[in-house]
Design an enzyme around this catalytic site. Structure first.
Site, PDB file in Angstrom:
ATOM      1  N   VAL A  28      -7.508   0.603  16.509  1.00  0.00           N
ATOM      2  CA  VAL A  28      -6.073   0.341  16.603  1.00  0.00           C
ATOM      3  C   VAL A  28      -5.655  -0.659  15.527  1.00  0.00           C
ATOM      4  O   VAL A  28      -6.185  -1.774  15.456  1.00  0.00           O
ATOM      5  CB  VAL A  28      -5.698  -0.199  17.992  1.00  0.00           C
ATOM      6  CG1 VAL A  28      -4.189  -0.422  18.073  1.00  0.00           C
ATOM      7  CG2 VAL A  28      -6.151   0.770  19.083  1.00  0.00           C
ATOM      8  N   LYS A  29      -4.710  -0.243  14.700  1.00  0.00           N
ATOM      9  CA  LYS A  29      -4.197  -1.131  13.661  1.00  0.00           C
ATOM     10  C   LYS A  29      -3.113  -2.030  14.249  1.00  0.00           C
ATOM     11  O   LYS A  29      -2.149  -1.548  14.848  1.00  0.00           O
ATOM     12  CB  LYS A  29      -3.643  -0.327  12.487  1.00  0.00           C
ATOM     13  CG  LYS A  29      -4.704   0.420  11.706  1.00  0.00           C
ATOM     14  CD  LYS A  29      -4.111   1.229  10.567  1.00  0.00           C
ATOM     15  CE  LYS A  29      -3.630   0.367   9.427  1.00  0.00           C
ATOM     16  NZ  LYS A  29      -3.152   1.188   8.284  1.00  0.00           N
ATOM     17  N   ILE A  30      -3.301  -3.315  14.043  1.00  0.00           N
ATOM     18  CA  ILE A  30      -2.390  -4.330  14.575  1.00  0.00           C
ATOM     19  C   ILE A  30      -1.860  -5.167  13.411  1.00  0.00           C
ATOM     20  O   ILE A  30      -2.639  -5.606  12.558  1.00  0.00           O
ATOM     21  CB  ILE A  30      -3.123  -5.269  15.567  1.00  0.00           C
ATOM     22  CG1 ILE A  30      -3.766  -4.474  16.714  1.00  0.00           C
ATOM     23  CG2 ILE A  30      -2.181  -6.335  16.088  1.00  0.00           C
ATOM     24  CD1 ILE A  30      -2.805  -3.930  17.729  1.00  0.00           C
TER      25      ILE A  30
END
Length: 214
Positions: A82-84
């Site tokens: 997951v890119k945050i």
């Protein structure tokens, strides 16, 4: 060094896979918007093509929203990362997600202190955007060198994904520094295999072969 493809175009991913160049994929909202498909459909199909980390980005800006999106994305496939975004809310989300076993990639990193904070928060990956720094007359690869030094100093396990790659020189410099990963558009991936002396040499070989008695 691992190569990720920076695209949401499944035809490009299949082409990269056919030459054995794809260890993972990074996507972002801009890339997905170019496909004309739903976000989830794109991510699900990519997961059937590539047996490696598939990066999917949240679009919420608050911590609770990021957590909700991240948990939903992680259910798509075990390979989802997951890119945050690198914000305070993002780092709060990364801290929680790391305790839940959900891998994160902190994106839009433009300073070594941001990368340090991301590693301390528990990010599995951090993405310095070298091309965008070059665009404003900064040397993007200097940031990668700084992050690599910091991570080695303190034995952080966070991997460096060199992002916003614009040309083969970025890939070469990343490899010389020892970055873990470069995420590369298909165009640049193809350029890595090209050289004018290879082209001219092959042309000469073929020309000479025509002279060989058949």
């Amino acid at each position: 060094m691992k190569f990720f493809m920076d695209t949401a175009d499944v035809s490009e991913i299949r082409e990269g896979m056919s030459i054995g160049m794809v260890d993972g994929v990074t996507t972002n909202p801009s890339l997905v918007s170019q496909t004309g498909r739903t976000f989830r459909d794109v991510i699900e199909e990519i997961c059937t093509i590539v047996n490696g980390p598939i990066n999917a980005e949240v679009v919420s800006t608050d911590t609770e929203g990021m957590l909700k999106e991240a948990r939903s994305l992680s259910e798509i496939h075990p390979n989802i990362v997951v890119k945050i975004p690198m914000t305070q809310s993002g780092m709060q989300a990364v801290r929680v997600l790391s305790t839940e076993g959900i891998k994160t990639n902190v994106t839009l990193v433009f300073s070594p202190t941001q990368a340090l904070v991301a590693a301390k928060a528990g990010a599995a990956y951090v993405s310095p955007f070298v091309g965008r720094l070059d665009d404003i007359s900064k040397v993007g690869m200097e940031l990668v060198e700084q992050i690599d030094t910091i991570y080695q100093n303190y034995a952080f396990e966070t991997e460096i994904i060199v992002a916003s790659v614009r040309n083969p020189l970025h890939v070469l410099e990343a490899a010389m520094i020892g970055a873990d990963i470069a995420t590369i558009p298909l165009k640049v991936m193809k350029q890595l295999m090209e050289h004018p002396l290879t082209t001219s040499g092959l042309a000469q070989f073929l020309k000479d072969w025509e002279k060989v008695p058949k």
